[in-house]
Design a protein around this motif. Sequence first.
Motif, PDB file in Angstrom:
ATOM      1  N   GLN A 222       6.428  -0.532  -0.398  1.00 46.98           N
ATOM      2  CA  GLN A 222       5.888  -0.193   0.930  1.00 46.98           C
ATOM      3  C   GLN A 222       4.930  -1.250   1.471  1.00 46.98           C
ATOM      4  O   GLN A 222       3.800  -0.945   1.900  1.00 46.98           O
TER       5      GLN A 222
ATOM      6  N   SER B 146      10.038   5.145  -1.325  1.00 46.88           N
ATOM      7  CA  SER B 146       9.810   6.194  -0.332  1.00 46.88           C
ATOM      8  C   SER B 146       8.337   6.542  -0.177  1.00 46.88           C
ATOM      9  O   SER B 146       7.946   7.193   0.787  1.00 46.88           O
ATOM     10  N   SER B 147       7.512   6.124  -1.132  1.00 41.85           N
ATOM     11  CA  SER B 147       6.075   6.384  -1.070  1.00 41.85           C
ATOM     12  C   SER B 147       5.353   5.272  -1.817  1.00 41.85           C
ATOM     13  O   SER B 147       5.955   4.569  -2.646  1.00 41.85           O
TER      14      SER B 147
END
Length: 337
Positions: free
Chosen positions: A40, A63-64
Amino acid sequence: MTKFSVVLPVRNGWPYVRECVESILAQRYPHFDLVVLDNQSTDNTVPWLKSLRDSRIRLYGSSSPLSIVDSWRRVVGIERQEYMTLIGHDDLLDPGFLETIQRTIERYPDAKLYQTGSRLIDTSGNTIRSCRPTPERETPAQYLQGRFTYKRDITGTGVVMRSVDYDRVGGIPAFERLFFADDALWLSLMQGGYKAFDPNELFSIRMHPKKESTTKPSSWPALLLGLNQFAEFLKAYAAGDSQASVAVANEGTSFMLRYHQNLYILALVEASQSGQRIEPATTSRISESLRNCAPAAADLLRNSFSLRAVEALNAGPLRRTVPLLWGAYHRYWMRAQ
């Protein structure tokens, strides 16, 4: 035909990641791909990678936000070529790195790991010094002997292994912030065999203040936990390798003592940075850790002139000088070792 995957975990690696990726794509050996595990990133890392439109690059996102441990643990399960190497976003490959590794594999097909010579560089890419050489064929016992006596530069990147072996050992161990996890990984992969080494310097390790593995005074608790995890690993490892057991018996205690003394100095520096005297609970915590890791040295934590000198400064009106002295020493140590 030998094929390689260069695996690059990264989070906000700009601008160093650009130079890193360009060094990988400039390899003279053509049979490789670059696997980027982005965590990220919010800087220019991902847009720039996508702009390259290079078929050799495979980009995976998350995703995170992930911790450094979870980010690097993603390597297991990702499709890779027969051989793989891990690289930090701030490190560099010389153009002949994979080419030389491929020749080393041909020369030592039964080796467990492969490595070339390397160098430490600064933020601008200037050489600080060459890394210490290792034997052409290094066993786990020799690795431990060199590690315990501070005659090796330990790096978590730039070492080539078989992807199937990396998966077999479960990837890099989930030690606290990956401190000492590279030691455990290389030893696990070398077990029952050896590492082949080519002395040509073909890998650069960049040292800068924001580097995750850079030793900072505030990192002493994480280092202490990682050191205890490594000590537990060594107990199990030595039980299955008689030569490694000798190395642990001969040098392990002095290594653990010296490392705990260094961590105590870091804790003293951290307290001095805040203008505070070190807390007794901190001293007790480090003492108990030494007792756990090296019982024979349990009462020797303060058996160091430099440690007692820093302790005395921290206890008096000159404690504000401790961070300045430590900074000067750390710069000297990086160049002199």
